[in-house]
Design an enzyme around this catalytic site. Structure first.
Site, PDB file in Angstrom:
ATOM      1  N   PHE A   1     -16.984 -17.916  27.424  1.00  0.00           N
ATOM      2  CA  PHE A   1     -16.902 -17.743  25.836  1.00  0.00           C
ATOM      3  C   PHE A   1     -15.691 -17.866  25.733  1.00  0.00           C
ATOM      4  O   PHE A   1     -15.487 -16.540  25.942  1.00  0.00           O
ATOM      5  CB  PHE A   1     -18.199 -16.819  25.372  1.00  0.00           C
ATOM      6  CG  PHE A   1     -18.943 -17.622  24.120  1.00  0.00           C
ATOM      7  CD1 PHE A   1     -19.486 -18.195  23.833  1.00  0.00           C
ATOM      8  CD2 PHE A   1     -17.917 -16.301  23.239  1.00  0.00           C
ATOM      9  CE1 PHE A   1     -19.991 -18.132  21.989  1.00  0.00           C
ATOM     10  CE2 PHE A   1     -18.696 -15.940  21.829  1.00  0.00           C
ATOM     11  CZ  PHE A   1     -19.416 -17.126  21.519  1.00  0.00           C
TER      12      PHE A   1
ATOM     13  N   ASP B   1      -8.141 -15.242  27.946  1.00  0.00           N
ATOM     14  CA  ASP B   1      -8.885 -15.172  27.043  1.00  0.00           C
ATOM     15  C   ASP B   1      -9.138 -13.296  26.976  1.00  0.00           C
ATOM     16  O   ASP B   1     -10.082 -13.325  27.637  1.00  0.00           O
ATOM     17  CB  ASP B   1     -10.070 -15.365  26.774  1.00  0.00           C
ATOM     18  CG  ASP B   1     -11.136 -15.350  25.271  1.00  0.00           C
ATOM     19  OD1 ASP B   1     -11.309 -14.472  24.845  1.00  0.00           O
ATOM     20  OD2 ASP B   1     -12.031 -16.365  24.293  1.00  0.00           O
TER      21      ASP B   1
ATOM     22  N   LYS C   1     -11.880  -8.645  18.678  1.00  0.00           N
ATOM     23  CA  LYS C   1     -12.905  -7.956  19.006  1.00  0.00           C
ATOM     24  C   LYS C   1     -11.869  -6.416  18.816  1.00  0.00           C
ATOM     25  O   LYS C   1     -12.009  -5.812  17.186  1.00  0.00           O
ATOM     26  CB  LYS C   1     -13.668  -7.980  19.880  1.00  0.00           C
ATOM     27  CG  LYS C   1     -14.542  -9.230  20.041  1.00  0.00           C
ATOM     28  CD  LYS C   1     -15.585  -9.083  20.946  1.00  0.00           C
ATOM     29  CE  LYS C   1     -16.824 -10.248  20.703  1.00  0.00           C
ATOM     30  NZ  LYS C   1     -16.762 -11.519  21.654  1.00  0.00           N
TER      31      LYS C   1
HETATM   32  C1  LIG Z   1     -16.654 -12.834  21.073  1.00  0.00           C
HETATM   33  C2  LIG Z   1     -16.210 -13.755  22.176  1.00  0.00           C
HETATM   34  C3  LIG Z   1     -15.071 -14.589  20.982  1.00  0.00           C
HETATM   35  C4  LIG Z   1     -15.202 -14.784  19.536  1.00  0.00           C
HETATM   36  O1  LIG Z   1     -14.381 -14.161  19.124  1.00  0.00           O
HETATM   37  P1  LIG Z   1     -14.702 -14.454  16.757  1.00  0.00           P
HETATM   38  O2  LIG Z   1     -14.044 -12.915  16.622  1.00  0.00           O
HETATM   39  O3  LIG Z   1     -16.309 -14.121  17.088  1.00  0.00           O
HETATM   40  O4  LIG Z   1     -14.859 -15.878  16.875  1.00  0.00           O
HETATM   41  C5  LIG Z   1     -14.132 -15.133  21.742  1.00  0.00           C
HETATM   42  N1  LIG Z   1     -14.018 -15.109  23.405  1.00  0.00           N
HETATM   43  C6  LIG Z   1     -15.181 -14.143  23.972  1.00  0.00           C
HETATM   44  C7  LIG Z   1     -13.978 -14.047  25.184  1.00  0.00           C
HETATM   45  C8  LIG Z   1     -15.555 -13.718  23.251  1.00  0.00           C
HETATM   46  O5  LIG Z   1     -15.914 -11.843  23.928  1.00  0.00           O
END
Ligand SMILES: *Cc1c(COP(=O)(O)O)cnc(C)c1O
Length: 403
Positions: free
Chosen positions: A139, A224, A253
């Protein structure tokens, strides 16, 4: 002027129905305890999905925000500002990176990372080097580029033509990567511990192979760390627990502890491919966001905070295993630090959401990661007492389903 009482059914009336929120509306939070409109109390094991890393309304964040709120809110990137420079410097001290680009979310940080990787490959090697390799169940956010790089086609289907040349492979499968990667590969984007995809850790051999194959084929490695970053796993960034270093790292986050901010971190040679005007963001580097994030980062980076994550992980694991002895429901507790997934056993397949709802009824906020994993991403400084209380709620919730 009288203040109108807010009702939950306003959601159906005035909100674009992208979400299906719980019935209660939280109105206040302190530490890892939250209260709803009716005054009901909840223990927060969700932390706003790995965001509220210092709990709710931590004085360090409140002070940083109010101080900056009385100082300067916004300029633009026509000027720089002190909080942004301070935060960038701090992030380079805490990681491999030399350079920082600020965004407002995880998706935007990833968008910047992917654009940088494509630009570097095109300029260094030519237009044919454009393949992005990513992983099933990964994700990376909801912009069209990042959601297409993410490993769930259901989230990117139905919006017309997708950004191209993106390949998905199974996570932890060295042979599949070896078979696919080539001189055409521009970058590999990976979570160094899959969050949304089910709290799936990489094997050390896999993550080492990813790094080695990227080096062999001149592909950039993008970690990420939007979910794993900022102390979540007990290291400041998750890669620091692994034998490899990425070329680009994204964070969001927990970076703002509840204030929207994201960042892309990279090395100086790669950063040079971004020229004036190549990329940008109106709010990226906003002084309020950066002032809060700096306070959050300084609090998290304290050795005591990071060591505390490991202690709390142990308390969670022990507590979950104890519940599991009385009510066998989990086959495994996986993850690292305070990004933990309790995997449902065969008899409970597909019922993670039922547990989330039952927990809510018992005064506990938890998350799921797919249909078979109950996910916990609490504050990194949640108190021992709150963990005890929350685990008791969880046990009651599971007992109610057992009946
Ligand atoms: C939550 C998340 C995102 C997206 O972040 P947003 O602030 O919602 O755009 C991207 N990568 C990972 C691994 C995430 O957990």
């Amino acid at each position: 002027m009288t203040v109108e009482q807010v009702e939950r059914d306003w959601f159906e009336n005035v909100m674009v129905p992208c979400y299906s929120p719980m019935e209660m509306i939280p109105v206040r939070g302190v530490g890892s305890t939250v209260w709803d409109q009716a005054g009901n109390e909840y223990i927060d094991f969700a932390g706003g999905i790995a965001v509220s890393c210092l709990g709710h309304c931590h004085p360090v964040m409140v002070n940083a925000l109010t101080e900056q709120a009385n100082q300067l809110w916004h300029l633009s990137n026509v000027m720089t500002n002190e909080p942004a420079l301070r935060l960038a410097k701090r992030l380079t001290q805490l990681s491999f990176a030399d350079k920082v680009f600020f965004a407002n979310s995880g998706a935007e940080a990833n968008e910047a990372a992917l654009k940088l990787a494509r630009r570097v490959a095109a300029e260094r090697f030519g237009a044919q080097k454009s393949e992005i390799i990513a992983f099933d169940q990964g994700f990376h956010g909801r912009t069209f580029f990042t959601v297409t790089v993410g490993g769930q086609a259901a989230y990117s289907d139905g919006f017309g033509p997708k950004p191209g040349d993106i390949t998905h492979l199974p996570y932890n499968d060295i042979e599949a990567l070896r078979a696919q990667i080539s001189p055409r590969t521009c970058a590999v984007m990976i979570e160094p511990l899959q969050g949304e995809g089910g709290v799936v850790p990489p094997t050390e051999a896999f993550i080492q192979a990813v790094r080695d194959l990227c080096d062999e084929f001149d592909a950039l490695l993008i970690f990420d760390e939007v979910q794993t970053g900022n102390g979540r796993t007990g290291a400041f960034y998750a890669y620091q627990n692994l034998p490899v270093v990425p070329d680009i790292l994204t964070t969001a986050k927990s970076l703002g502890g509840g204030f929207p901010i994201g960042a892309m971190l990279t090395t100086d040679p790669l950063a040079q491919f971004m020229k004036v005007g190549t990329h940008g963001s109106t709010y990226g580097g906003n002084p309020l966001a950066c002032a809060v994030a700096l306070a959050v980062v300084n609090e998290i980076a304290k050795p005591d905070t990071l060591a505390g994550v490991k202690q709390r992980e142990a308390q969670f694991r022990e507590g979950l295993l104890a519940i599991n002895q009385r009510y066998p429901i989990f086959s495994e507790i996986r993850g690292q630090g305070l990004l933990l997934g309790a995997v449902l056993n065969d008899a409970w397949q597909g019922r993670a959401r039922d547990i989330l709802v039952a927990a809510g009824n018992e005064g506990l906020l938890v998350l799921v990661a797919g249909a078979n994993v109950v996910r916990f991403t609490p504050s990194l400084v949640i108190s021992e007492q709150e963990i005890v209380q929350g685990l008791a709620c969880l046990e009651r919730a599971i007992a109610s389903l057992y009946r």
